[in-house]
Every structure is written in structure tokens, then in C-alpha cells.
Design an enzyme around this catalytic site. Structure first.
Site, short mmCIF file in Angstrom:
data_model
loop_
_atom_site.label_atom_id
_atom_site.label_comp_id
_atom_site.label_asym_id
_atom_site.label_seq_id
_atom_site.Cartn_x
_atom_site.Cartn_y
_atom_site.Cartn_z
N ASN A 109 0.80 -1.24 0.00
CA ASN A 109 0.00 0.00 0.00
C ASN A 109 0.83 1.29 0.00
OD1 ASN A 109 0.62 -0.61 2.70
ND2 ASN A 109 -1.07 0.65 3.43
N GLY A 141 2.35 -5.60 7.23
CA GLY A 141 1.29 -6.23 6.44
C GLY A 141 0.08 -6.49 7.30
N SER A 142 -0.70 -7.47 6.89
CA SER A 142 -1.98 -7.71 7.56
C SER A 142 -1.79 -8.47 8.88
CB SER A 142 -2.88 -8.53 6.64
OG SER A 142 -2.24 -9.75 6.34
N GLU A 153 4.33 -4.63 12.05
CA GLU A 153 3.58 -3.39 11.77
C GLU A 153 2.31 -3.83 11.03
OE1 GLU A 153 4.28 -0.25 12.61
OE2 GLU A 153 6.27 -0.55 13.45
N GLU A 159 -10.90 -4.91 8.87
CA GLU A 159 -10.29 -3.66 8.40
C GLU A 159 -10.80 -3.38 6.98
OE1 GLU A 159 -6.07 -4.05 7.81
OE2 GLU A 159 -5.75 -1.90 7.75
#
Ligand code: NAD
Length: 471
Positions: A127, A200-201, A222, A346
Site C-alpha cells: 500500500n 502487512g496484515s 507493523e 479492516e
């Protein structure tokens, strides 16, 4: 020489264990401990990135139509600032820090050494594909580690240019970019690293943590989550709507710290919605599809995922989807149910659910029903309400009266808590993350009281007095 290097590069890139072996040998050579060496690499990296500025901006546009302005402010500019900061402060940050000695161990000189961990693995998301690959790389190298970086497979143009930059600046014994998807990641995670830095997720974060646990490898995770934005009745709604719409739709809503949903005081909900509609039109026009400033959704899978999220919801603005172009217009959803997928996962797209509250308990029941968020935002001119909210919830970081902007100050550590991650970085916090803080005591030999040695008979009372004195 360069041809030979390219040959080696191509040969070894196929072989992850071999690359790690080469990096382990290089780390053992102690070369990365040399601060001038680290500095020269960071300066070369800066030059290479500056030379490739337009190509980097083009790569992000190519990947998901991210505008040059948004790429510059949220990726390119931040990477250069981080490099400038590391180059300016490296010697100061790396210097062993003297701390006060303890009476118990008198005489001694006590220090904290900033030691590199060794061989670091960095896995990056799509992203903010340039920033989130380069920023950890910079601080890992500044701290004296070797790096294997895996950029995202979903932003191919950006990942290619990252690989090219790293190849032009580093020999593979110090840093290499290995492109690939889940298979490559899985093979990388099967190796024994000294530190893993993952962005990431939450779902993949758990896979990374499990792989790291097998070797007791320390990790920074993160991750993402649902970041709430609370708005009370004391605010200037024009300003709130402008800041909120900017932060929500920046990067096409694909920001880990984007306000995921709004909880607004029920009396002003309708007014907020009117203001948001006006601001969205001001920013992206009546046909946002034609705007040059709204990035696309990263791929078809995510477009379809988002489409599904708003099915059967009360869409009060936007909701226009062009699947073939991965386009979703800025969208507002009224009062989704808390057990909908929209309110339990999310969102990571340009969709903003708007919930309302009457009492603090309403806010509490929404936020406590979800994992601890990466960010929390409060718009309020009532200082005690804002402070109360700040102190009531666990969250990674937050802002009063704006969104996203805490990311811009490198003095603030950036990272999540619970489901939104662990560990932090940015600026010196990043350097510290990639450094083991090694305690070193240098003892004096000029005095050696017999007190600590057996036989202990008759010494306990004095010992108790000493401990009382120490507090
Ligand atoms: P992702 O977890 O799908 O992928 C991240 C990386 O992990 C990619 O390099 C990918 O190749 C790799 N990966 C994917 N599946 C894997 C598996 N099964 N095993 C091992 N590796 C695997 O995340 P994404 O879609 O690239 O990014 C979006 C997510 O990242 C969002 O949840 C967002 O909130 C989060 N994010 C967090 C931050 C932060 O700083 N906290 C920043 C950006 C994004």
C-alpha cells in the site's frame, strides 16, 4: 567485475539459503561495524534514489494510479528525510551511551552499546510500497545489519525499481531485494534470521510470528486494524469534514492508519454527513473517476472484497464501482450493524461507515468490541473529553483534531499494540529497533572489598542497610 557480480547476483537470487550464508559470512567479517562504511552506503543510496525520482513516481502511478503529489509527500519525501536524518545522526546514535553506575558495583563505568542484530529479513506490503520497503532498510543498514528485503508482489513496477536501486547500491552480501509472493516469503521465513521486520496484515503477521518463534527470532510486526475516529459536538464541522475526507481517501483509502470508521455525536451526524459530501466533491469533483488524484484499488480481488463489504449496506454517498478499472468512488455508509463484515474487518478502501453515539458507553462498546487499533482520532474542542478518550483506550498512536499526521513526526515512535502489531520505528526509534541494546560494565581493579565473598557470617545486617540506602 560488474558482469561477474551480475552473474553471481542472478545465480544466487534463486537460492535463498545461499544468500543468507553469504550475508552471515559478511556480517562476521565485522565490516558493517564500521560507521564510515555505513555512512558511505547511505549516501550512495540517497544519490541513487534522488537520481531515480521521476522513475519512482512513475512506478507508483503505474501500479495503482497514485498521483505524483501523494507519492512525493507520503513516500519519496519521507524516505529522503529518513536518509538525511540517519546520515546526520548516525555517529551520535551509534556511540555507546554512558549511564550512571550503581553503588553496589562500585567501582565501574557502565555503558549501553548499540549492537546490530546481524542478518535481518524485511517483508513489505503493497500500500505504500516504496516507503515501507525503504524506511526499514535504511535503519537496518544504519544500525549495521545485513538485509534481505522482500517487496510486495502486488506492486510490480515499484518492486522492480526497488530491486534495481538495491542492486546498484549494495553488493548482495550486505543487502538484496528478492521479489516474489507467498512462496518466496514462506521460504524466507523458513530460514534462521537475527531479526524480522514485517509490515502487512494481522493475518499474515501471525504466520510471521509463528515462524519467528521457532528460532526465537525477535520481530517487529507493523499490522493493520480498525482505527476509530470520534467526533463530539464542540467542533468546527467544516474543518473536521475537510481533514477527515483527506485522510480517509488519501491513497484511495488504502492506508494502515486511515480512519476506518466514524463515531459522531448523534446531534451533529446529519450535518457532518452534509459537510463530508461537500468536501469529497470539492476534492475529487462530481465524477471522481475522472480525477487524477484518486488512486485505484490495488487489484481485482480487493475491489471485489470491498464491493462485497457494501452490499446490503445503507450507501448514502458514492458506491460507484467499475470492476474492470479497480475503481471505487469515495463512499459513505450510514449506521452499519456492528456484526457486519464492514464493521468487523479492516476496510482498507475508500468506504467510510458513520456510526453515532449518545454516551461514552456507546463509544466504549464499539471500540472494546474490536482489536486494539493502530490509530485513534478524536475531533473535539473539549480538552477534558479528548484527554479522557486518549486515556481510556489502548491504541498504537493517535491525533487530536486531525488524522494521519502523527506519522509525519519521526520523533514519535510508530507502531501498533495487540492485534495492530508490536514494536515501533521512525527516525531514531527505527535505529534503536534494529540495534540490540547491549549492557556493558567496565569494572575497576583498584579496590576489591571482601564484603561480597563468603564466609557471609556477620554481613547480612550491613547488606540490609545498604539496600535500604539504595531505596
Ligand atoms: P499482506 O499481509 O497480505 O502482505 C504483506 C507481505 O506479506 C507481502 O510481501 C506478501 O507477499 C507477504 N505474504 C502474504 N501472504 C503471506 C503468507 N501466507 N506467508 C508469508 N508471507 C506472506 O498485506 P498487504 O495486503 O500487502 O498490506 C495490507 C495490510 O498491511 C493492511 O492490513 C494494512 O493495515 C497493513 N499495513 C500496516 C502498516 C503499518 O505500518 N502498521 C503499513 C502498511 C500496511
Amino acid at each position: 567485475m560488474h558482469a561477474l557480480y551480475n552473474l553471481l547476483y542472478l545465480k544466487n537470487v534463486q537460492n535463498i539459503p545461499e544468500i543468507l550464508k553469504i550475508q552471515k559470512a559478511f556480517y562476521k567479517s565485522q565490516k558493517t561495524k564500521n560507521l564510515n562504511y555505513r555512512l558511505s552506503i547511505l549516501k550512495s543510496l540517497k544519490k541513487e534514489i534522488l537520481d531515480k525520482e521521476q522513475a519512482i513516481l512513475d512506478a507508483l502511478y503505474n501500479d495503482f494510479k497514485k498521483s505524483n503529489f501523494e507519492t512525493f509527500i507520503s513516500e519519496f519525501g519521507l524516505v529522503i528525510s529518513e536518509l538525511n536524518l540517519a546520515i546526520k545522526n548516525l555517529k551520535k546514535w551509534a556511540k555507546p551511551k554512558r549511564v550512571k553506575s550503581s553503588l553496589l558495583t562500585f567501582p565501574s563505568k557502565d555503558y549501553i552499546y548499540k549492537d546490530p542484530y546481524g542478518n535481518v529479513l524485511i517483508i513489505a506490503p503493497w500500500n505504500y510500497p516504496f516507503l515501507l520497503a525503504l524506511e526499514p532498510l535504511i535503519m537496518a543498514i544504519a544500525a549495521g545489519n545485513t538485509v534481505v528485503l522482500k517487496p510486495s508482489e502486488l506492486t510490480q513496477s515499484t518492486s522492480k525499481i526497488i530491486t534495481q536501486i538495491i542492486k546498484n547500491v549494495f553488493l548482495e552480501d550486505l543487502a538484496i531485494s528478492i521479489e516474489g509472493g507467498v512462496e518466496t516469503s514462506t521460504e524466507l521465513l523458513a530460514q534462521k534470521w537475527d531479526y524480522i521486520f514485517f509490515t502487512g496484515s494481522t493475518k499474515v503477521g501471525k504466520i510471521v510470528a509463528e515462524a519467528a518463534a521457532k528460532n526465537l527470532t525477535p520481530v517487529t510486526l507493523e499490522l493493520g486494524g480498525k482505527s476509530p475516529c470520534i467526533i463530539d459536538e464542540t467542533v468546527n464541522l467544516n474543518l473536521v469534514a475537510k481533514r477527515l475526507a483527506w485522510g480517509k481517501y488519501f491513497n484511495g483509502g488504502q492506508t494502515c492508519i486511515a480512519p476506518d470508521y466514524v463515531i459522531v455525536k448523534s446531534d451533529i451526524k446529519e450535518k457532518l454527513i452534509d459537510n463530508l459530501k461537500k468536501e469529497i466533491i470539492k476534492m475529487y469533483g462530481n465524477t471522481p473517476e475522472k480525477s487524477n488524484d484518486l488512486p485505484r484499488i490495488i487489484n481485482k480481488n480487493n475491489t471485489l472484497r470491498l464491493k462485497k463489504l457494501i452490499e446490503n449496506q445503507d450507501v448514502i454517498f458514492g458506491g460507484h464501482i467499475v470492476e474492470d478499472e479497480n475503481y471505487i468512488s469515495p463512499t459513505l455508509i450510514n449506521a452499519p450493524s456492528l456484526d457486519s463484515t464492514l464493521m468487523s474487518e479492516e476496510i482498507f478502501g475508500p468506504i467510510l461507515p458513520i456510526l453515532d453515539y449518545k454516551t461514552y458507553e456507546d463509544i466504549e462498546s464499539i471500540i472494546y468490541g474490536l482489536d486494539k487499533p493502530l490509530s485513534l482520532y478524536i475531533f473535539s474542542n473539549n480538552k477534558s473529553f479528548a484527554d479522557f478518550i486518549l486515556n481510556s483506550f489502548n491504541f498504537g498512536g493517535g491525533v487530536v483534531n486531525d488524522v494521519l499526521v502523527h506519522f509525519g513526526n519521526h520523533k514519535l515512535p510508530f507502531g501498533g499494540i495487540g492485534g495492530s502489531g508490536m514494536g515501533q520505528y521512525h527516525g531514531k526509534h527505527g535505529f534503536d529497533t534494529f540495534s540490540h541494546h547491549k549492557s556493558v560494565m567496565k569494572r575497576g581493579n583498584w579496590i576489591d572489598p571482601s564484603f561480597r565473598y563468603p564466609p557471609y557470617r556477620g554481613k547480612l545486617n550491613l547488606l540490609k542497610k545498604i539496600f535500604k540506602f539504595l531505596g
